[in-house]
Motif scaffolding. Structure first.
Motif, PDB file in Angstrom:
ATOM      1  N   ALA A 243       0.835  -1.206   0.000  1.00 15.77           N
ATOM      2  CA  ALA A 243       0.000   0.000   0.000  1.00 15.77           C
ATOM      3  C   ALA A 243       0.870   1.256   0.000  1.00 15.77           C
ATOM      4  N   GLU A 244       1.958   1.237   0.751  1.00 11.54           N
ATOM      5  CA  GLU A 244       2.859   2.391   0.808  1.00 11.54           C
ATOM      6  C   GLU A 244       3.528   2.622  -0.544  1.00 11.54           C
ATOM      7  N   GLN A 245       3.977   1.543  -1.194  1.00 17.96           N
ATOM      8  CA  GLN A 245       4.596   1.678  -2.505  1.00 17.96           C
ATOM      9  C   GLN A 245       3.597   2.205  -3.535  1.00 17.96           C
ATOM     10  N   ARG A 246       2.371   1.727  -3.470  1.00 10.89           N
ATOM     11  CA  ARG A 246       1.336   2.182  -4.394  1.00 10.89           C
ATOM     12  C   ARG A 246       1.051   3.672  -4.178  1.00 10.89           C
ATOM     13  N   ARG A 247       0.969   4.117  -2.907  1.00 15.50           N
ATOM     14  CA  ARG A 247       0.728   5.523  -2.594  1.00 15.50           C
ATOM     15  C   ARG A 247       1.842   6.398  -3.169  1.00 15.50           C
ATOM     16  N   ILE A 248       3.090   5.972  -3.001  1.00 15.74           N
ATOM     17  CA  ILE A 248       4.230   6.745  -3.502  1.00 15.74           C
ATOM     18  C   ILE A 248       4.220   6.780  -5.032  1.00 15.74           C
ATOM     19  N   ARG A 249       3.964   5.616  -5.666  1.00  9.20           N
ATOM     20  CA  ARG A 249       3.921   5.564  -7.131  1.00  9.20           C
ATOM     21  C   ARG A 249       2.837   6.485  -7.674  1.00  9.20           C
ATOM     22  N   GLU A 250       1.644   6.461  -7.073  1.00 13.46           N
ATOM     23  CA  GLU A 250       0.548   7.315  -7.538  1.00 13.46           C
ATOM     24  C   GLU A 250       0.882   8.791  -7.372  1.00 13.46           C
ATOM     25  N   GLN A 251       1.533   9.150  -6.251  1.00 14.50           N
ATOM     26  CA  GLN A 251       1.933  10.536  -6.018  1.00 14.50           C
ATOM     27  C   GLN A 251       2.944  10.976  -7.080  1.00 14.50           C
ATOM     28  N   MET A 252       3.900  10.120  -7.380  1.00 16.45           N
ATOM     29  CA  MET A 252       4.907  10.459  -8.391  1.00 16.45           C
ATOM     30  C   MET A 252       4.266  10.609  -9.768  1.00 16.45           C
ATOM     31  N   GLU A 253       3.278   9.761 -10.075  1.00 17.80           N
ATOM     32  CA  GLU A 253       2.583   9.879 -11.353  1.00 17.80           C
ATOM     33  C   GLU A 253       1.806  11.194 -11.435  1.00 17.80           C
ATOM     34  N   ARG A 254       1.207  11.617 -10.322  1.00 19.17           N
ATOM     35  CA  ARG A 254       0.488  12.911 -10.315  1.00 19.17           C
ATOM     36  C   ARG A 254       1.471  14.053 -10.536  1.00 19.17           C
ATOM     37  N   TRP A 255       2.624  13.996  -9.869  1.00 23.16           N
ATOM     38  CA  TRP A 255       3.631  15.044 -10.040  1.00 23.16           C
ATOM     39  C   TRP A 255       4.122  15.079 -11.473  1.00 23.16           C
ATOM     40  N   ALA A 256       4.363  13.900 -12.069  1.00 21.62           N
ATOM     41  CA  ALA A 256       4.843  13.856 -13.454  1.00 21.62           C
ATOM     42  C   ALA A 256       3.766  14.410 -14.396  1.00 21.62           C
ATOM     43  N   GLY A 257       2.498  14.162 -14.105  1.00 24.63           N
ATOM     44  CA  GLY A 257       1.412  14.669 -14.930  1.00 24.63           C
ATOM     45  C   GLY A 257       1.279  16.161 -14.824  1.00 24.63           C
ATOM     46  N   SER A 258       1.539  16.745 -13.653  1.00 23.39           N
ATOM     47  CA  SER A 258       1.394  18.200 -13.480  1.00 23.39           C
ATOM     48  C   SER A 258       2.542  18.940 -14.180  1.00 23.39           C
ATOM     49  N   GLU A 259       3.707  18.316 -14.369  1.00 23.73           N
ATOM     50  CA  GLU A 259       4.822  18.951 -15.059  1.00 23.73           C
ATOM     51  C   GLU A 259       4.550  19.025 -16.551  1.00 23.73           C
ATOM     52  N   ASP A 260       3.781  18.083 -17.087  1.00 22.29           N
ATOM     53  CA  ASP A 260       3.481  18.053 -18.521  1.00 22.29           C
ATOM     54  C   ASP A 260       2.485  19.152 -18.914  1.00 22.29           C
ATOM     55  N   ALA A 261       1.719  19.643 -17.958  1.00 21.23           N
ATOM     56  CA  ALA A 261       0.664  20.633 -18.257  1.00 21.23           C
ATOM     57  C   ALA A 261       1.214  22.011 -18.450  1.00 21.23           C
TER      58      ALA A 261
END
Length: 90
Positions: free
Chosen positions: A72-90
């Motif tokens: 669960a902790e790894q999934r939370r971190i992965r999802e957070q990193m994906e959100r950050w990567a998505g916000s940089e593309d915008a």
């Protein structure tokens, strides 16, 4: 005597030995481990026989690595990193 094709049961290298050696144990010239001398493809195996694991660095790299399930902790971190990567593309 006749020459027979055999395979090392440890590393799978193809060898040719004298027929008189059948049924004995010999040391593989490649992996240096002992194996029972029998004809290549003995027992009608369709797939390659399983190799010993952890005997050498090469053997470890040959085996398929299986990733443990995501915590669960790894999934939370992965999802957070994906959100950050998505916000940089915008």
């Amino acid at each position: 005597m006749a020459i027979v094709d055999v395979e090392c049961g440890e590393c799978g290298v193809a060898l040719q030995v004298d027929e008189a050696e059948m049924g004995s144990t010999m040391t593989c010239p490649k992996c240096k481990l002992p194996f029972f001398v029998e004809p290549a493809g003995a027992y009608g195996l369709v797939e390659d026989p399983p190799k010993r694991r952890g005997r050498s660095p090469r053997a470890a790299s040959d085996s398929a690595a299986v990733d443990p399930p995501e915590t669960a902790e790894q999934r939370r971190i992965r999802e957070q990193m994906e959100r950050w990567a998505g916000s940089e593309d915008a």
